[in-house]
Write a protein that holds these residues in place. Structure first.
Motif, PDB file in Angstrom:
ATOM      1  N   VAL A   1       0.856  -1.199   0.000  1.00 37.56           N
ATOM      2  CA  VAL A   1       0.000   0.000   0.000  1.00 37.56           C
ATOM      3  C   VAL A   1       0.887   1.242   0.000  1.00 37.56           C
ATOM      4  CG1 VAL A   1      -1.606   1.342   1.438  1.00 37.56           C
ATOM      5  CG2 VAL A   1      -1.970  -1.112   1.112  1.00 37.56           C
ATOM      6  N   GLN A   2       1.882   1.227   0.903  1.00 39.34           N
ATOM      7  CA  GLN A   2       2.791   2.368   1.028  1.00 39.34           C
ATOM      8  C   GLN A   2       3.503   2.657  -0.307  1.00 39.34           C
ATOM      9  OE1 GLN A   2       5.892   1.584   3.899  1.00 39.34           O
ATOM     10  NE2 GLN A   2       5.037   3.236   5.150  1.00 39.34           N
ATOM     11  N   GLU A   3       3.987   1.602  -0.942  1.00 45.74           N
ATOM     12  CA  GLU A   3       4.732   1.782  -2.201  1.00 45.74           C
ATOM     13  C   GLU A   3       3.809   2.253  -3.322  1.00 45.74           C
ATOM     14  OE1 GLU A   3       8.138  -1.616  -1.284  1.00 45.74           O
ATOM     15  OE2 GLU A   3       6.292  -2.167  -2.347  1.00 45.74           O
ATOM     16  N   ASN A   4       2.575   1.751  -3.306  1.00 47.12           N
ATOM     17  CA  ASN A   4       1.619   2.194  -4.324  1.00 47.12           C
ATOM     18  C   ASN A   4       1.300   3.678  -4.170  1.00 47.12           C
ATOM     19  OD1 ASN A   4       0.306   0.330  -6.385  1.00 47.12           O
ATOM     20  ND2 ASN A   4       0.441  -1.021  -4.592  1.00 47.12           N
ATOM     21  N   VAL A   5       1.093   4.106  -2.930  1.00 50.65           N
ATOM     22  CA  VAL A   5       0.781   5.525  -2.695  1.00 50.65           C
ATOM     23  C   VAL A   5       2.002   6.372  -3.075  1.00 50.65           C
ATOM     24  CG1 VAL A   5       0.129   7.254  -0.967  1.00 50.65           C
ATOM     25  CG2 VAL A   5      -0.950   5.007  -0.944  1.00 50.65           C
TER      26      VAL A   5
ATOM     27  N   ILE B   1      -2.572   7.735   3.637  1.00 51.43           N
ATOM     28  CA  ILE B   1      -3.037   6.422   4.114  1.00 51.43           C
ATOM     29  C   ILE B   1      -4.012   6.609   5.279  1.00 51.43           C
ATOM     30  CG2 ILE B   1      -2.273   4.313   5.297  1.00 51.43           C
ATOM     31  CD1 ILE B   1       0.194   4.338   3.443  1.00 51.43           C
ATOM     32  N   GLU B   2      -3.704   7.544   6.148  1.00 58.40           N
ATOM     33  CA  GLU B   2      -4.592   7.787   7.297  1.00 58.40           C
ATOM     34  C   GLU B   2      -5.921   8.398   6.851  1.00 58.40           C
ATOM     35  OE1 GLU B   2      -2.461   9.918  10.360  1.00 58.40           O
ATOM     36  OE2 GLU B   2      -0.963   8.314  10.440  1.00 58.40           O
ATOM     37  N   LEU B   3      -5.857   9.245   5.832  1.00 61.57           N
ATOM     38  CA  LEU B   3      -7.067   9.883   5.344  1.00 61.57           C
ATOM     39  C   LEU B   3      -8.100   8.856   4.871  1.00 61.57           C
ATOM     40  CD1 LEU B   3      -8.120  12.828   4.799  1.00 61.57           C
ATOM     41  CD2 LEU B   3      -7.556  12.386   2.425  1.00 61.57           C
ATOM     42  N   VAL B   4      -7.610   7.774   4.278  1.00 58.15           N
ATOM     43  CA  VAL B   4      -8.553   6.738   3.815  1.00 58.15           C
ATOM     44  C   VAL B   4      -8.668   5.589   4.834  1.00 58.15           C
ATOM     45  CG1 VAL B   4      -8.260   7.292   1.367  1.00 58.15           C
ATOM     46  CG2 VAL B   4      -6.790   5.553   2.402  1.00 58.15           C
ATOM     47  N   GLU B   5      -8.192   5.876   6.040  1.00 64.49           N
ATOM     48  CA  GLU B   5      -8.308   4.936   7.169  1.00 64.49           C
ATOM     49  C   GLU B   5      -7.711   3.574   6.879  1.00 64.49           C
ATOM     50  OE1 GLU B   5     -12.102   5.016   9.170  1.00 64.49           O
ATOM     51  OE2 GLU B   5     -12.422   7.073   8.522  1.00 64.49           O
ATOM     52  N   LEU B   6      -6.487   3.592   6.376  1.00 61.98           N
ATOM     53  CA  LEU B   6      -5.799   2.325   6.138  1.00 61.98           C
ATOM     54  C   LEU B   6      -4.541   2.195   7.000  1.00 61.98           C
ATOM     55  CD1 LEU B   6      -6.110   1.702   2.272  1.00 61.98           C
ATOM     56  CD2 LEU B   6      -7.138   0.380   4.116  1.00 61.98           C
ATOM     57  N   GLU B   7      -4.467   2.985   8.091  1.00 59.99           N
ATOM     58  CA  GLU B   7      -3.276   2.851   8.921  1.00 59.99           C
ATOM     59  C   GLU B   7      -3.245   1.436   9.505  1.00 59.99           C
ATOM     60  OE1 GLU B   7      -5.810   4.912   9.236  1.00 59.99           O
ATOM     61  OE2 GLU B   7      -5.834   5.888  11.207  1.00 59.99           O
ATOM     62  N   GLY B   8      -2.058   0.888   9.599  1.00 56.88           N
ATOM     63  CA  GLY B   8      -1.912  -0.504  10.037  1.00 56.88           C
ATOM     64  C   GLY B   8      -1.780  -1.442   8.839  1.00 56.88           C
ATOM     65  N   PHE B   9      -2.128  -0.950   7.637  1.00 54.95           N
ATOM     66  CA  PHE B   9      -2.064  -1.805   6.438  1.00 54.95           C
ATOM     67  C   PHE B   9      -0.997  -1.314   5.448  1.00 54.95           C
ATOM     68  CE2 PHE B   9      -6.188  -2.418   8.277  1.00 54.95           C
ATOM     69  CZ  PHE B   9      -6.367  -3.784   8.196  1.00 54.95           C
ATOM     70  N   GLU B  10      -0.101  -0.464   5.953  1.00 55.54           N
ATOM     71  CA  GLU B  10       0.907   0.148   5.079  1.00 55.54           C
ATOM     72  C   GLU B  10       1.717  -0.890   4.321  1.00 55.54           C
ATOM     73  OE1 GLU B  10       0.307   0.922   8.194  1.00 55.54           O
ATOM     74  OE2 GLU B  10       0.231   3.105   8.423  1.00 55.54           O
TER      75      GLU B  10
ATOM     76  N   GLU C   1      -6.597   2.888  -3.644  1.00 57.67           N
ATOM     77  CA  GLU C   1      -6.536   3.524  -4.977  1.00 57.67           C
ATOM     78  C   GLU C   1      -6.832   5.021  -4.857  1.00 57.67           C
ATOM     79  OE1 GLU C   1      -9.468   1.156  -6.937  1.00 57.67           O
ATOM     80  OE2 GLU C   1      -8.101  -0.525  -7.196  1.00 57.67           O
ATOM     81  N   LEU C   2      -7.769   5.331  -3.968  1.00 57.64           N
ATOM     82  CA  LEU C   2      -8.114   6.737  -3.752  1.00 57.64           C
ATOM     83  C   LEU C   2      -6.910   7.493  -3.173  1.00 57.64           C
ATOM     84  CD1 LEU C   2     -10.431   8.787  -3.822  1.00 57.64           C
ATOM     85  CD2 LEU C   2     -11.076   8.033  -1.530  1.00 57.64           C
ATOM     86  N   ALA C   3      -6.228   6.892  -2.209  1.00 52.61           N
ATOM     87  CA  ALA C   3      -5.044   7.524  -1.607  1.00 52.61           C
ATOM     88  C   ALA C   3      -3.970   7.738  -2.679  1.00 52.61           C
ATOM     89  CB  ALA C   3      -4.500   6.649  -0.483  1.00 52.61           C
ATOM     90  N   ARG C   4      -3.832   6.741  -3.549  1.00 51.32           N
ATOM     91  CA  ARG C   4      -2.840   6.853  -4.626  1.00 51.32           C
ATOM     92  C   ARG C   4      -3.193   7.988  -5.594  1.00 51.32           C
ATOM     93  NH1 ARG C   4      -0.450   6.406  -8.765  1.00 51.32           N
ATOM     94  NH2 ARG C   4      -0.645   5.155 -10.636  1.00 51.32           N
ATOM     95  N   ALA C   5      -4.487   8.098  -5.925  1.00 48.49           N
ATOM     96  CA  ALA C   5      -4.941   9.162  -6.842  1.00 48.49           C
ATOM     97  C   ALA C   5      -4.684  10.537  -6.228  1.00 48.49           C
ATOM     98  CB  ALA C   5      -6.424   8.983  -7.145  1.00 48.49           C
ATOM     99  N   LEU C   6      -4.944  10.652  -4.925  1.00 49.83           N
ATOM    100  CA  LEU C   6      -4.774  11.950  -4.262  1.00 49.83           C
ATOM    101  C   LEU C   6      -3.314  12.345  -4.148  1.00 49.83           C
ATOM    102  CD1 LEU C   6      -7.379  11.652  -1.442  1.00 49.83           C
ATOM    103  CD2 LEU C   6      -7.444  13.126  -3.439  1.00 49.83           C
ATOM    104  N   ALA C   7      -2.459  11.328  -3.988  1.00 53.81           N
ATOM    105  CA  ALA C   7      -1.031  11.611  -3.834  1.00 53.81           C
ATOM    106  C   ALA C   7      -0.466  12.285  -5.087  1.00 53.81           C
ATOM    107  CB  ALA C   7      -0.273  10.315  -3.544  1.00 53.81           C
ATOM    108  N   VAL C   8      -1.103  12.024  -6.231  1.00 55.59           N
ATOM    109  CA  VAL C   8      -0.670  12.641  -7.491  1.00 55.59           C
ATOM    110  C   VAL C   8      -0.908  14.157  -7.455  1.00 55.59           C
ATOM    111  CG1 VAL C   8      -1.096  12.658 -10.002  1.00 55.59           C
ATOM    112  CG2 VAL C   8      -1.109  10.507  -8.759  1.00 55.59           C
ATOM    113  N   ASN C   9      -1.811  14.567  -6.583  1.00 52.53           N
ATOM    114  CA  ASN C   9      -2.125  15.982  -6.393  1.00 52.53           C
ATOM    115  C   ASN C   9      -2.583  16.687  -7.681  1.00 52.53           C
ATOM    116  OD1 ASN C   9      -2.438  18.237  -4.812  1.00 52.53           O
ATOM    117  ND2 ASN C   9      -0.357  18.973  -5.202  1.00 52.53           N
ATOM    118  N   PRO C  10      -3.573  16.122  -8.364  1.00 53.15           N
ATOM    119  CA  PRO C  10      -4.047  16.773  -9.602  1.00 53.15           C
ATOM    120  C   PRO C  10      -4.966  17.944  -9.266  1.00 53.15           C
ATOM    121  CG  PRO C  10      -5.389  14.861  -9.138  1.00 53.15           C
ATOM    122  CD  PRO C  10      -4.410  14.967  -8.001  1.00 53.15           C
ATOM    123  N   ASP C  11      -5.167  18.850 -10.216  1.00 51.89           N
ATOM    124  CA  ASP C  11      -6.142  19.928  -9.993  1.00 51.89           C
ATOM    125  C   ASP C  11      -7.549  19.343  -9.961  1.00 51.89           C
ATOM    126  OD1 ASP C  11      -4.012  21.571 -10.433  1.00 51.89           O
ATOM    127  OD2 ASP C  11      -4.534  21.983 -12.521  1.00 51.89           O
TER     128      ASP C  11
END
Ligand SMILES: Nc1ncnc2c1ncn2[C@@H]1O[C@H](COP(=O)(O)OP(=O)(O)OP(=O)(O)O)[C@@H](O)[C@H]1O
Ligand SMILES: [Mg+2]
Length: 268
Positions: A110-114, A135-144, A160-170
């Motif tokens: 999960v961590q590497e994907n984000v 990861i915390e925002l999508v409540e996946l802490e503990g699953f890193e 997937e949502l955390a990964r999309a947000l990490a891209v920081n698109p407009d």
């Protein structure tokens, strides 16, 4: 003034032509005859920076087509899309990220994907912090350190949502983001999307066939007609959050109207 995530759609028209039988009227080159399918008909819309827009319409009316055109993956037959003041001429990956199912790389945690979304960030400490924040925002802490196959379907979708947000698109595009989730996972994910929208204030376009999702989530709701799609309604939703149809009679009234607009005589 920054103008990121501002989208204007002008006189948009889209027809698909069966190339094997391409025929056009000589007198009216914009008229589609024979084997053309007119999908979008004179669509005019404007989305503000930071707005969450939910787009509703009957199956096959052209919602995904509209999203593909705004993302620059497909060309309109006529009309234009202006993003952040510039007319779109092709895929605009600088500004837009399309949220997709099964976008996680199975051989990465999960961590590497984000972290994929944060590639190129020089300050490694800050990068680590941001990964954790998402990861915390999508409540996946503990699953890193879990791999996608070790997560439930709903958890995968949230990663997937955390990964999309990490891209920081407009702007983030989501085409039927809750498809295939069970009821509770659907509710949870919907809550995550609303939370992350409040947190990041990105422009988000969500295509859905679910009227409740559209009204609970959107800052604006767009209702399209059946094909060829034209805009039946584009209305700002100024209802306080968290929203409830039971507690808010105005919202509940609007739900009835939207049902009727889509041809369903719904009464609670
Ligand atoms: N590449 C294509 N070539 C020809 N016709 C197409 C193409 N893509 C879509 N269409 C047609 O355009 C119409 C709209 O399709 P689209 O996928 O945009 O609908 P939709 O509103 O997203 O439907 P759904 O709710 O079922 O996902 C359909 O009639 C479809 O057959
Ligand atoms: Mg679709």
């Amino acid at each position: 003034m920054t103008d990121m995530g501002h989208i204007v759609i002008k006189n948009l028209r889209k027809e698909y032509i069966d190339r094997r039988h391409k025929r056009r009227s000589k007198d009216e080159p914009n008229e589609c005859i024979g084997d053309c399918v007119l999908v979008l008909d004179n669509i005019n819309l404007e989305f503000c920076e930071g707005e969450m827009v939910t787009i509703l319409g009957p199956s096959g009316c052209g919602k995904s087509t509209l999203l593909r055109i705004i993302a620059g993956f497909d060309k309109p037959t006529a009309g234009s899309v202006v993003i952040n003041g510039e007319t779109l001429t092709g895929p605009s990956s600088d500004h837009i990220f399309v949220f997709q199912h099964n976008a996680l790389l199975p051989w990465m945690t999960v961590q590497e994907n984000v972290a994929l979304g944060l590639r190129g960030m020089e300050d490694k400490e800050m990068m680590k912090e941001q990964i954790q924040e998402h990861i915390e925002l999508v409540e996946l802490e503990g699953f890193e350190n879990h791999y996608p196959y070790q997560l439930s379907g709903g958890m995968q979708r949230r990663a997937e949502l955390a990964r999309a947000l990490a891209v920081n698109p407009d702007t983030l595009f989501m085409d039927e983001p809750f498809t295939g989730l069970d009821f509770l996972a659907h509710m949870k994910m919907r809550e995550e999307v609303v939370n992350m929208h409040e947190y990041f204030e990105k422009t988000i376009l969500v295509v859905t066939h679910d009227i409740d999702d559209a009204l609970i989530m959107g800052d604006r709701i767009v209702v399209l007609s059946g094909r060829p799609a034209h805009v039946k309604l584009s209305e700002k939703l100024d209802f306080p959050r968290p929203r409830s149809f039971v507690k808010n009679t105005e919202l509940s009234k609007l739900r009835d109207e939207v049902y009727l607009m889509l041809g369903v005589n719904y009464a609670v």
